[in-house]
Design a protein around this motif. Structure first.
Motif, PDB file in Angstrom:
ATOM      1  N   UNK A  23       0.835  -1.200   0.000  1.00 57.01           N
ATOM      2  CA  UNK A  23       0.000   0.000   0.000  1.00 57.01           C
ATOM      3  C   UNK A  23       0.871   1.251   0.000  1.00 57.01           C
ATOM      4  N   UNK A  24       1.946   1.212   0.798  1.00 57.96           N
ATOM      5  CA  UNK A  24       2.901   2.323   0.786  1.00 57.96           C
ATOM      6  C   UNK A  24       4.165   1.943   1.538  1.00 57.96           C
ATOM      7  N   UNK A  25       5.192   2.712   1.267  1.00 55.07           N
ATOM      8  CA  UNK A  25       6.453   2.646   1.998  1.00 55.07           C
ATOM      9  C   UNK A  25       6.684   4.017   2.601  1.00 55.07           C
ATOM     10  N   UNK A  26       7.343   4.035   3.759  1.00 51.77           N
ATOM     11  CA  UNK A  26       7.624   5.307   4.406  1.00 51.77           C
ATOM     12  C   UNK A  26       8.939   5.251   5.159  1.00 51.77           C
ATOM     13  N   UNK A  27       9.507   6.421   5.354  1.00 53.22           N
ATOM     14  CA  UNK A  27      10.671   6.592   6.209  1.00 53.22           C
ATOM     15  C   UNK A  27      10.197   7.402   7.409  1.00 53.22           C
ATOM     16  N   UNK A  28      10.131   6.777   8.582  1.00 53.87           N
ATOM     17  CA  UNK A  28       9.656   7.501   9.756  1.00 53.87           C
ATOM     18  C   UNK A  28      10.501   8.741  10.049  1.00 53.87           C
ATOM     19  N   UNK A  29       9.826   9.831  10.346  1.00 50.41           N
ATOM     20  CA  UNK A  29      10.460  11.105  10.651  1.00 50.41           C
ATOM     21  C   UNK A  29       9.890  11.609  11.974  1.00 50.41           C
ATOM     22  N   UNK A  30      10.604  11.353  13.065  1.00 46.13           N
ATOM     23  CA  UNK A  30      10.153  11.759  14.398  1.00 46.13           C
ATOM     24  C   UNK A  30      10.439  13.241  14.575  1.00 46.13           C
ATOM     25  N   UNK A  31       9.391  14.012  14.869  1.00 49.71           N
ATOM     26  CA  UNK A  31       9.546  15.460  15.033  1.00 49.71           C
ATOM     27  C   UNK A  31       9.680  15.864  16.494  1.00 49.71           C
ATOM     28  N   UNK A  90     -12.296  -0.918   3.696  1.00 47.54           N
ATOM     29  CA  UNK A  90     -12.375  -2.376   3.833  1.00 47.54           C
ATOM     30  C   UNK A  90     -10.993  -3.026   3.706  1.00 47.54           C
ATOM     31  N   UNK A  91      -9.944  -2.231   3.864  1.00 42.50           N
ATOM     32  CA  UNK A  91      -8.577  -2.740   3.741  1.00 42.50           C
ATOM     33  C   UNK A  91      -7.906  -2.745   5.111  1.00 42.50           C
ATOM     34  N   UNK A  92      -7.302  -3.874   5.436  1.00 40.47           N
ATOM     35  CA  UNK A  92      -6.461  -3.971   6.631  1.00 40.47           C
ATOM     36  C   UNK A  92      -5.023  -4.030   6.147  1.00 40.47           C
ATOM     37  N   UNK A  93      -4.180  -3.229   6.770  1.00 36.72           N
ATOM     38  CA  UNK A  93      -2.771  -3.220   6.401  1.00 36.72           C
ATOM     39  C   UNK A  93      -1.933  -3.996   7.398  1.00 36.72           C
ATOM     40  N   UNK A  94      -0.867  -4.601   6.890  1.00 40.23           N
ATOM     41  CA  UNK A  94       0.119  -5.288   7.721  1.00 40.23           C
ATOM     42  C   UNK A  94       1.405  -4.475   7.648  1.00 40.23           C
ATOM     43  N   UNK A  95       1.926  -4.081   8.801  1.00 41.16           N
ATOM     44  CA  UNK A  95       3.119  -3.237   8.895  1.00 41.16           C
ATOM     45  C   UNK A  95       4.324  -4.101   9.229  1.00 41.16           C
ATOM     46  N   UNK A  96       5.435  -3.807   8.577  1.00 46.49           N
ATOM     47  CA  UNK A  96       6.695  -4.470   8.895  1.00 46.49           C
ATOM     48  C   UNK A  96       7.830  -3.504   8.602  1.00 46.49           C
ATOM     49  N   UNK A  97       8.784  -3.436   9.518  1.00 48.97           N
ATOM     50  CA  UNK A  97       9.951  -2.602   9.251  1.00 48.97           C
ATOM     51  C   UNK A  97      10.598  -2.107  10.513  1.00 48.97           C
ATOM     52  N   UNK A  98      11.570  -1.234  10.314  1.00 52.16           N
ATOM     53  CA  UNK A  98      12.258  -0.672  11.460  1.00 52.16           C
ATOM     54  C   UNK A  98      13.550  -0.007  11.077  1.00 52.16           C
ATOM     55  N   UNK A  99      14.349   0.217  12.076  1.00 49.76           N
ATOM     56  CA  UNK A  99      15.597   0.942  11.936  1.00 49.76           C
ATOM     57  C   UNK A  99      15.662   1.979  13.030  1.00 49.76           C
ATOM     58  N   UNK A 100      16.395   3.051  12.794  1.00 49.16           N
ATOM     59  CA  UNK A 100      16.511   4.112  13.785  1.00 49.16           C
ATOM     60  C   UNK A 100      15.786   5.357  13.292  1.00 49.16           C
ATOM     61  N   UNK A 101      14.555   5.589  13.769  1.00 46.67           N
ATOM     62  CA  UNK A 101      13.796   6.753  13.302  1.00 46.67           C
ATOM     63  C   UNK A 101      14.354   8.080  13.808  1.00 46.67           C
ATOM     64  N   UNK A 102      15.240   8.031  14.787  1.00 52.38           N
ATOM     65  CA  UNK A 102      15.795   9.258  15.332  1.00 52.38           C
ATOM     66  C   UNK A 102      16.849   9.867  14.421  1.00 52.38           C
ATOM     67  N   UNK A 103      17.473   9.045  13.596  1.00 50.05           N
ATOM     68  CA  UNK A 103      18.480   9.573  12.676  1.00 50.05           C
ATOM     69  C   UNK A 103      18.087   9.397  11.214  1.00 50.05           C
ATOM     70  N   UNK A 104      16.822   9.033  10.965  1.00 46.82           N
ATOM     71  CA  UNK A 104      16.329   8.917   9.595  1.00 46.82           C
ATOM     72  C   UNK A 104      16.704   7.634   8.893  1.00 46.82           C
ATOM     73  N   UNK A 105      17.246   6.679   9.621  1.00 44.83           N
ATOM     74  CA  UNK A 105      17.669   5.422   9.011  1.00 44.83           C
ATOM     75  C   UNK A 105      16.678   4.303   9.327  1.00 44.83           C
ATOM     76  N   UNK A 106      15.435   4.540   9.005  1.00 44.25           N
ATOM     77  CA  UNK A 106      14.395   3.542   9.225  1.00 44.25           C
ATOM     78  C   UNK A 106      13.532   3.457   7.971  1.00 44.25           C
ATOM     79  N   UNK A 107      12.943   2.292   7.758  1.00 43.59           N
ATOM     80  CA  UNK A 107      12.055   2.097   6.613  1.00 43.59           C
ATOM     81  C   UNK A 107      10.924   1.166   7.035  1.00 43.59           C
ATOM     82  N   UNK A 108       9.721   1.507   6.603  1.00 43.39           N
ATOM     83  CA  UNK A 108       8.532   0.740   6.937  1.00 43.39           C
ATOM     84  C   UNK A 108       7.753   0.476   5.653  1.00 43.39           C
TER      85      UNK A 108
END
Length: 146
Positions: free
Chosen positions: A6-14, A122-140
């Protein structure tokens, strides 16, 4: 079974709100006798895929000090590139790494009143991923559950 992405994201903790134990201290094992700690990770993430736009919200994290599975209750609003709004609600199980990594798996629920995106209701998403969201090195990645 995992379906399409459905999508990919790079977590960005503000911002990180803590409640007596700093996140860095928690990762370093300095939680001063607490069995768990609570953190609110405020985020603004750009997403790309079948859904594209920006999702803003908060991940309310209850982190276990003993290394056991922690949990995140996530609530956000996806503003699509074409101006629609979609509620994003997720529940994840997390593991923490001492070097700052966070890895998670869980489920995502969506809701909108937009006719263009009514299929997400009607869509359920399954999330998988990780890394270090504090330094921008994460992917979900979020997959449709079929």
């Amino acid at each position: 079974m995992l379906g399409e992405i459905l999508f990919e994201e790079k977590p960005n903790v503000t911002e990180i709100a803590d409640y007596g134990v700093k996140f860095e201290d928690f990762l370093a094992g300095k939680q001063a006798g607490h069995r768990e700690a609570r953190f609110d990770f405020h985020f603004l993430n750009e997403i790309r895929g079948k859904l594209t736009g920006k999702v803003a919200g908060v991940a309310a994290i209850t982190a276990r000090a003993d290394g056991g599975p922690s949990v995140a209750d996530i609530h956000g609003t996806l503003k699509t590139d074409d101006g629609e709004s979609i509620l994003v609600k997720a529940f994840l199980y997390l593991t923490f790494q001492r070097e700052g990594g966070i890895y998670g798996k869980g489920m995502v629920y969506f809701h909108t009143n937009s006719s263009r995106y009514s299929w997400v209701n009607s869509t359920i998403g399954i999330v998988s991923g990780g890394g270090n969201p504090l330094n921008g090195e994460a992917a979900v990645k979020v997959y449709a559950w079929e």
